[in-house]
Design an enzyme around this catalytic site. Structure first.
Site, PDB file in Angstrom:
ATOM      1  N   HIS A   1     -63.652 -25.502  36.220  1.00  0.00           N
ATOM      2  CA  HIS A   1     -63.091 -25.374  34.869  1.00  0.00           C
ATOM      3  C   HIS A   1     -63.311 -23.975  34.355  1.00  0.00           C
ATOM      4  O   HIS A   1     -63.127 -23.708  33.186  1.00  0.00           O
ATOM      5  CB  HIS A   1     -63.754 -26.378  33.932  1.00  0.00           C
ATOM      6  CG  HIS A   1     -62.880 -27.584  33.752  1.00  0.00           C
ATOM      7  ND1 HIS A   1     -62.458 -28.327  34.813  1.00  0.00           N
ATOM      8  CD2 HIS A   1     -62.333 -28.153  32.659  1.00  0.00           C
ATOM      9  CE1 HIS A   1     -61.709 -29.310  34.363  1.00  0.00           C
ATOM     10  NE2 HIS A   1     -61.607 -29.215  33.071  1.00  0.00           N
TER      11      HIS A   1
ATOM     12  N   THR B   1     -66.312 -28.094  26.373  1.00  0.00           N
ATOM     13  CA  THR B   1     -67.299 -29.171  26.483  1.00  0.00           C
ATOM     14  C   THR B   1     -66.616 -30.456  26.021  1.00  0.00           C
ATOM     15  O   THR B   1     -66.079 -30.512  24.908  1.00  0.00           O
ATOM     16  CB  THR B   1     -68.527 -28.869  25.594  1.00  0.00           C
ATOM     17  OG1 THR B   1     -69.160 -27.686  26.084  1.00  0.00           O
ATOM     18  CG2 THR B   1     -69.520 -30.024  25.644  1.00  0.00           C
ATOM     19  N   HIS B   2     -66.620 -31.471  26.878  1.00  0.00           N
ATOM     20  CA  HIS B   2     -65.971 -32.732  26.520  1.00  0.00           C
ATOM     21  C   HIS B   2     -66.970 -33.682  25.879  1.00  0.00           C
ATOM     22  O   HIS B   2     -68.152 -33.660  26.214  1.00  0.00           O
ATOM     23  CB  HIS B   2     -65.384 -33.410  27.766  1.00  0.00           C
ATOM     24  CG  HIS B   2     -64.139 -32.756  28.292  1.00  0.00           C
ATOM     25  ND1 HIS B   2     -64.172 -31.734  29.211  1.00  0.00           N
ATOM     26  CD2 HIS B   2     -62.839 -32.954  27.987  1.00  0.00           C
ATOM     27  CE1 HIS B   2     -62.932 -31.340  29.468  1.00  0.00           C
ATOM     28  NE2 HIS B   2     -62.106 -32.068  28.746  1.00  0.00           N
TER      29      HIS B   2
ATOM     30  N   GLU C   1     -57.919 -45.397  30.597  1.00  0.00           N
ATOM     31  CA  GLU C   1     -57.644 -46.619  29.838  1.00  0.00           C
ATOM     32  C   GLU C   1     -57.245 -47.772  30.763  1.00  0.00           C
ATOM     33  O   GLU C   1     -56.714 -47.554  31.852  1.00  0.00           O
ATOM     34  CB  GLU C   1     -56.501 -46.384  28.839  1.00  0.00           C
ATOM     35  CG  GLU C   1     -56.819 -45.389  27.743  1.00  0.00           C
ATOM     36  CD  GLU C   1     -57.013 -43.984  28.286  1.00  0.00           C
ATOM     37  OE1 GLU C   1     -57.987 -43.325  27.911  1.00  0.00           O
ATOM     38  OE2 GLU C   1     -56.208 -43.557  29.142  1.00  0.00           O
TER      39      GLU C   1
ATOM     40  N   SER D   1     -60.051 -35.300  24.698  1.00  0.00           N
ATOM     41  CA  SER D   1     -60.479 -34.069  23.999  1.00  0.00           C
ATOM     42  C   SER D   1     -59.652 -33.889  22.732  1.00  0.00           C
ATOM     43  O   SER D   1     -58.965 -34.795  22.302  1.00  0.00           O
ATOM     44  CB  SER D   1     -60.251 -32.865  24.931  1.00  0.00           C
ATOM     45  OG  SER D   1     -58.842 -32.641  25.084  1.00  0.00           O
TER      46      SER D   1
ATOM     47  N   ASN E   1     -49.894 -37.232  33.937  1.00  0.00           N
ATOM     48  CA  ASN E   1     -49.739 -38.555  34.568  1.00  0.00           C
ATOM     49  C   ASN E   1     -49.142 -39.518  33.558  1.00  0.00           C
ATOM     50  O   ASN E   1     -49.292 -39.330  32.350  1.00  0.00           O
ATOM     51  CB  ASN E   1     -51.094 -39.085  35.048  1.00  0.00           C
ATOM     52  CG  ASN E   1     -52.092 -39.200  33.899  1.00  0.00           C
ATOM     53  OD1 ASN E   1     -52.698 -38.212  33.531  1.00  0.00           O
ATOM     54  ND2 ASN E   1     -52.216 -40.389  33.309  1.00  0.00           N
TER      55      ASN E   1
HETATM   56  N1  LIG Z   1     -57.804 -40.805  28.344  1.00  0.00           N
HETATM   57  C1  LIG Z   1     -57.071 -40.157  29.257  1.00  0.00           C
HETATM   58  N2  LIG Z   1     -57.338 -38.873  29.521  1.00  0.00           N
HETATM   59  C2  LIG Z   1     -56.602 -38.257  30.457  1.00  0.00           C
HETATM   60  N3  LIG Z   1     -56.679 -36.974  30.911  1.00  0.00           N
HETATM   61  C3  LIG Z   1     -55.715 -36.852  31.826  1.00  0.00           C
HETATM   62  I1  LIG Z   1     -55.432 -35.078  32.823  1.00  0.00           I
HETATM   63  N4  LIG Z   1     -55.002 -37.961  32.004  1.00  0.00           N
HETATM   64  C4  LIG Z   1     -55.543 -38.887  31.138  1.00  0.00           C
HETATM   65  C5  LIG Z   1     -55.269 -40.252  30.847  1.00  0.00           C
HETATM   66  O1  LIG Z   1     -54.373 -40.903  31.404  1.00  0.00           O
HETATM   67  N5  LIG Z   1     -56.054 -40.842  29.887  1.00  0.00           N
END
Ligand SMILES: Nc1nc2[nH]c(I)nc2c(=O)[nH]1
Length: 263
Positions: free
Chosen positions: A64, A85-86, A185, A204, A227
């Site tokens: 990162h 920072t997550h 999820e 984030s 995605n």
């Molecule tokens: N919560 C969540 N965070 C993500 N970050 C990424 I890159 N893809 C996703 C996702 O499908 N869901």
């Protein structure tokens, strides 16, 4: 741990010392998959490790970057965070928003928050950028401490969104939903997100945006759909594929950012 504003001022002081740049104007937080967009922003005049500044945690996710660049673009000094920072790293909310607060203390008046995320619209194939029009914060927390009732209507600048659409008229907009993570999820949670009006899911951005508003910054949020959200394709989510899609599209996003930021 010191008061957030004092910690941000101290980090901004060390930042100016290490970069030789007294004042920055626009901060950009480059999320998952956005790193290839950085080079389009312009030549770095300085680059330091984020962890070398007081109050920042070392990046937990290798690759990162964990670097901070000062970039001259037109008549503006950009402060570019390569990574963030997550919330799911468990360092607390103060650590998540320390970068935005440091940017404000360093003189910035605008912050561009980018991220990689899941998309809930079939038409948003992996690599599609989406402007954030509003957010739903499902972290059940806030970066604001005490009885400071900050207004967050129009949190995502209509002016900057219009500017982006002027440059790239095909840009869509959507509501971004932040989950705590780090797990993705369930299909049932994605059905819930759809029912409550969410279009994008990530881990984030919303806490950073709230802290940016509290600091008086103008906020632009851009998501890169990497995605389709869980349950939409019947396939499991694969983080590597997700990041690859982001990398492929981020170069185009670099041109957009490069056109928007100096204005
Ligand atoms: N919560 C969540 N965070 C993500 N970050 C990424 I890159 N893809 C996703 C996702 O499908 N869901």
């Amino acid at each position: 741990m010191s008061i957030p504003a004092e910690a941000a001022s101290e980090a901004a002081r060390v930042l100016a010392e290490k970069t030789g740049v007294e004042r920055h104007d626009v901060a950009l937080v480059m999320g998952s998959g956005w790193l290839p967009a950085v080079d389009a922003l312009g030549e770095a005049t300085a680059e330091i490790a984020i962890a070398d500044l007081p109050g920042f945690a070392a990046p937990s996710v290798a690759g990162h970057g964990g670097k901070l660049r000062s970039v001259r673009a037109g008549d503006k000094n950009l402060l570019v965070f390569l990574g963030r920072t997550h919330f799911y790293e468990g360092h607390g909310v103060r650590a998540v928003v320390h970068g935005v607060r440091t940017a404000a203390a360093a003189g910035c008046s605008t912050v561009v928050l980018t991220n990689g995320c899941g998309g809930l619209k079939e038409t948003w194939s992996p690599g599609t950028p989406v402007l954030i029009s509003d957010h739903i914060n499902l972290t059940a927390t806030s970066p604001i401490e005490g009885a400071n009732f900050v207004d967050v209507t129009d949190l995502y600048s209509p002016r900057l969104r219009a500017l982006c659409r002027e440059i790239e008229p095909t840009l869509d907009e959507g509501v971004y939903v932040q989950f705590p993570g780090p797990h993705y999820e369930t299909p049932a949670e994605i059905r819930m997100v759809r029912a409550i009006g969410g279009d994008l899911v990530g881990m984030s951005t919303t806490l950073e945006a709230i802290a940016a508003r509290e600091a008086g910054l103008e906020v632009l949020g851009i998501s890169l759909v990497t995605n389709l959200a869980a349950g939409m394709t019947g396939e499991p989510l694969n983080h590597e594929e997700v990041l690859e899609a982001g990398r492929a599209a981020a170069t185009r996003m670099g041109e957009l950012l490069g056109a928007v930021v100096p204005r």
